[in-house]
Design a protein around this motif. Structure first.
Motif, PDB file in Angstrom:
ATOM      1  N   LEU A 157       0.848  -1.193   0.000  1.00  0.00           N
ATOM      2  CA  LEU A 157       0.000   0.000   0.000  1.00  0.00           C
ATOM      3  C   LEU A 157       0.881   1.239   0.000  1.00  0.00           C
ATOM      4  N   LYS A 158       0.383   2.302  -0.600  1.00  0.00           N
ATOM      5  CA  LYS A 158       1.028   3.609  -0.551  1.00  0.00           C
ATOM      6  C   LYS A 158      -0.056   4.568  -0.075  1.00  0.00           C
ATOM      7  N   VAL A 159       0.159   5.174   1.080  1.00  0.00           N
ATOM      8  CA  VAL A 159      -0.848   6.061   1.672  1.00  0.00           C
ATOM      9  C   VAL A 159      -0.208   7.411   1.985  1.00  0.00           C
ATOM     10  N   HIS A 160      -1.024   8.441   2.047  1.00  0.00           N
ATOM     11  CA  HIS A 160      -0.526   9.789   2.258  1.00  0.00           C
ATOM     12  C   HIS A 160      -1.103  10.379   3.538  1.00  0.00           C
ATOM     13  N   PHE A 161      -0.250  11.055   4.291  1.00  0.00           N
ATOM     14  CA  PHE A 161      -0.626  11.726   5.532  1.00  0.00           C
ATOM     15  C   PHE A 161      -0.014  13.123   5.530  1.00  0.00           C
ATOM     16  N   PRO A 162      -0.488  14.003   6.399  1.00  0.00           N
ATOM     17  CA  PRO A 162       0.223  15.275   6.564  1.00  0.00           C
ATOM     18  C   PRO A 162       1.661  14.958   7.002  1.00  0.00           C
ATOM     19  N   PRO A 163       2.662  15.566   6.375  1.00  0.00           N
ATOM     20  CA  PRO A 163       4.056  15.227   6.685  1.00  0.00           C
ATOM     21  C   PRO A 163       4.405  15.248   8.177  1.00  0.00           C
ATOM     22  N   ALA A 164       3.924  16.209   8.912  1.00  0.00           N
ATOM     23  CA  ALA A 164       4.259  16.283  10.344  1.00  0.00           C
ATOM     24  C   ALA A 164       3.765  15.059  11.117  1.00  0.00           C
ATOM     25  N   SER A 165       2.687  14.439  10.653  1.00  0.00           N
ATOM     26  CA  SER A 165       2.124  13.300  11.392  1.00  0.00           C
ATOM     27  C   SER A 165       2.943  12.022  11.238  1.00  0.00           C
ATOM     28  N   VAL A 166       3.843  11.967  10.255  1.00  0.00           N
ATOM     29  CA  VAL A 166       4.651  10.763  10.052  1.00  0.00           C
ATOM     30  C   VAL A 166       6.113  10.977  10.450  1.00  0.00           C
ATOM     31  N   ALA A 167       6.405  12.092  11.090  1.00  0.00           N
ATOM     32  CA  ALA A 167       7.784  12.433  11.444  1.00  0.00           C
ATOM     33  C   ALA A 167       8.456  11.363  12.296  1.00  0.00           C
ATOM     34  N   ASN A 168       7.699  10.662  13.118  1.00  0.00           N
ATOM     35  CA  ASN A 168       8.282   9.660  14.015  1.00  0.00           C
ATOM     36  C   ASN A 168       8.095   8.230  13.523  1.00  0.00           C
ATOM     37  N   LEU A 169       7.535   8.030  12.335  1.00  0.00           N
ATOM     38  CA  LEU A 169       7.394   6.682  11.788  1.00  0.00           C
ATOM     39  C   LEU A 169       8.703   6.252  11.149  1.00  0.00           C
ATOM     40  N   LYS A 170       8.959   4.933  11.184  1.00  0.00           N
ATOM     41  CA  LYS A 170      10.142   4.403  10.521  1.00  0.00           C
ATOM     42  C   LYS A 170       9.829   3.012   9.981  1.00  0.00           C
ATOM     43  N   ALA A 171      10.623   2.558   9.042  1.00  0.00           N
ATOM     44  CA  ALA A 171      10.449   1.226   8.469  1.00  0.00           C
ATOM     45  C   ALA A 171      10.452   0.188   9.588  1.00  0.00           C
ATOM     46  N   GLY A 172       9.518  -0.746   9.499  1.00  0.00           N
ATOM     47  CA  GLY A 172       9.388  -1.792  10.510  1.00  0.00           C
ATOM     48  C   GLY A 172       8.327  -1.509  11.554  1.00  0.00           C
ATOM     49  N   ASP A 173       7.883  -0.248  11.674  1.00  0.00           N
ATOM     50  CA  ASP A 173       6.841   0.076  12.654  1.00  0.00           C
ATOM     51  C   ASP A 173       5.549  -0.648  12.305  1.00  0.00           C
ATOM     52  N   GLN A 174       4.875  -1.146  13.335  1.00  0.00           N
ATOM     53  CA  GLN A 174       3.559  -1.755  13.190  1.00  0.00           C
ATOM     54  C   GLN A 174       2.531  -0.651  13.445  1.00  0.00           C
ATOM     55  N   ILE A 175       1.614  -0.444  12.506  1.00  0.00           N
ATOM     56  CA  ILE A 175       0.585   0.584  12.646  1.00  0.00           C
ATOM     57  C   ILE A 175      -0.778  -0.014  12.328  1.00  0.00           C
ATOM     58  N   THR A 176      -1.808   0.710  12.644  1.00  0.00           N
ATOM     59  CA  THR A 176      -3.163   0.345  12.247  1.00  0.00           C
ATOM     60  C   THR A 176      -3.694   1.458  11.364  1.00  0.00           C
ATOM     61  N   LEU A 177      -4.101   1.100  10.154  1.00  0.00           N
ATOM     62  CA  LEU A 177      -4.705   2.064   9.242  1.00  0.00           C
ATOM     63  C   LEU A 177      -6.208   2.025   9.440  1.00  0.00           C
ATOM     64  N   HIS A 178      -6.822   3.182   9.439  1.00  0.00           N
ATOM     65  CA  HIS A 178      -8.277   3.320   9.523  1.00  0.00           C
ATOM     66  C   HIS A 178      -8.703   3.836   8.154  1.00  0.00           C
ATOM     67  N   LEU A 179      -9.435   3.023   7.413  1.00  0.00           N
ATOM     68  CA  LEU A 179      -9.707   3.310   6.020  1.00  0.00           C
ATOM     69  C   LEU A 179     -11.198   3.476   5.734  1.00  0.00           C
ATOM     70  N   ALA A 180     -11.482   4.293   4.744  1.00  0.00           N
ATOM     71  CA  ALA A 180     -12.842   4.486   4.254  1.00  0.00           C
ATOM     72  C   ALA A 180     -12.741   5.168   2.893  1.00  0.00           C
ATOM     73  N   PHE A 181     -13.833   5.168   2.152  1.00  0.00           N
ATOM     74  CA  PHE A 181     -13.860   5.905   0.903  1.00  0.00           C
ATOM     75  C   PHE A 181     -15.278   6.428   0.691  1.00  0.00           C
ATOM     76  N   SER A 182     -15.388   7.397  -0.196  1.00  0.00           N
ATOM     77  CA  SER A 182     -16.707   7.921  -0.576  1.00  0.00           C
ATOM     78  C   SER A 182     -16.667   8.312  -2.028  1.00  0.00           C
ATOM     79  N   LYS A 183     -17.832   8.356  -2.624  1.00  0.00           N
ATOM     80  CA  LYS A 183     -17.959   8.815  -4.003  1.00  0.00           C
ATOM     81  C   LYS A 183     -18.660  10.159  -3.968  1.00  0.00           C
ATOM     82  N   PRO A 184     -18.313  11.060  -4.889  1.00  0.00           N
ATOM     83  CA  PRO A 184     -18.959  12.381  -4.898  1.00  0.00           C
ATOM     84  C   PRO A 184     -20.442  12.281  -5.204  1.00  0.00           C
TER      85      PRO A 184
END
Length: 95
Positions: free
Chosen positions: A68-95
């Protein structure tokens, strides 16, 4: 934990809302659902970070055997590094 709006493969979906382990995350997801009547596919997905670009906020991760390739505000990922275990909260909508 990270909060993201993105589409994801249905085979990796869990049909349950986010666990209330973080009230701010839970309120954020519920707020999204209330604010966007057409929100669909809301679920959580455990993932492993494989790369982080702290300048752009792009995070490469693997979840359910998928890249997966996901995008966040840059400041929110400042402390993430390869190998970190995270939980993604996902949703989508159509216009």
């Amino acid at each position: 934990m990270a909060l993201v709006l993105a589409s994801a493969a249905a085979m990796a979906a869990q049909d349950s809302p986010p666990k209330p382990d973080s009230m701010s995350s839970q309120q954020g997801m519920e707020g999204m659902k209330e604010g966007h009547a057409k929100v669909q596919g809301m679920h959580t997905m455990p993932a492993t970070v494989s790369a982080v670009d702290t300048k752009t906020g792009v995070v490469d991760a693997t979840a359910g055997g998928m890249a997966l390739k996901v995008h966040f505000p840059p400041a929110s990922v400042a402390n993430l590094k390869a190998g970190d275990q995270i939980t993604l909260h996902l949703a989508f909508s159509k216009p």
